[in-house]
Design a protein around this motif. Sequence first.
Motif: not given
Length: 256
Positions: A83-88, A7-13, A38-42
Amino acid sequence: MPPEDFLQLAGRTVLVMGLANRKSVAWHVGQVLEAAGAEVLYSVHTQQRRQQVASFTDPQRVYVCDVTQPADLAALAAHISSRGKPLYGLVHSIAFADYRHGVQPFHETSREAFLQSIDVSCYSLISVCRALKDQFDPQGAVVAISISTTRMASENYGFMAPVKAALDSSLVFLAKSFSAFSRIRFNAVAAGLLKTASSAGIPGYADAYLYAEQATLRKQALRTEEVAHAAAFLLSPRASGINAQRIVVDAGMEVN
């Protein structure tokens, strides 16, 4: 890239909105995304809900956001930005309908109930995307959880079907407007009937669920994790050619 990272989602938020409990579609989607790295936020509706979900997920990754309140949307955007990371990715799994008066003929739907449902279940997608516009990865994706058909006049589901139809249409217009400055994709997983805590509050839902199970071609009810798998795929770069679409996941119920 290792084969297990299909899925190529590793490391994506990814932000998953609408978490309520372990039966939530939002929770199942989050679990699939985490398994993919993936890094998951809720996000949850209230502080009380945040305290409740803290029993099974890290509260530091859970934000409170009443999607009808502009201040909450601004605060959510600020949290994501900090968080300094884009929201994918963004998953919109939010819906509300006032069924306090039970099943009523559609023409008896009150203006208040209909507009409240539109605000929470449909317009919130537009307002959230606008609030988070500058936080998105320009190659990212948005997925909304919809329903398998909005043209079957199920009396017990009432005005939520027209509301979901508005949600589906809004995805198309969001895809077009965001294309002016990004390649963000907007799609929906159009799910058949699921056994969730929120669906239990719909009058007559249990009977409809059992009927739908027999209407599937496999004679087995749709599982929430099956919807979650489809959502994760639509979020992923593997679905880069899919935009402004609704993918029906109903185990063949529609054709039977």
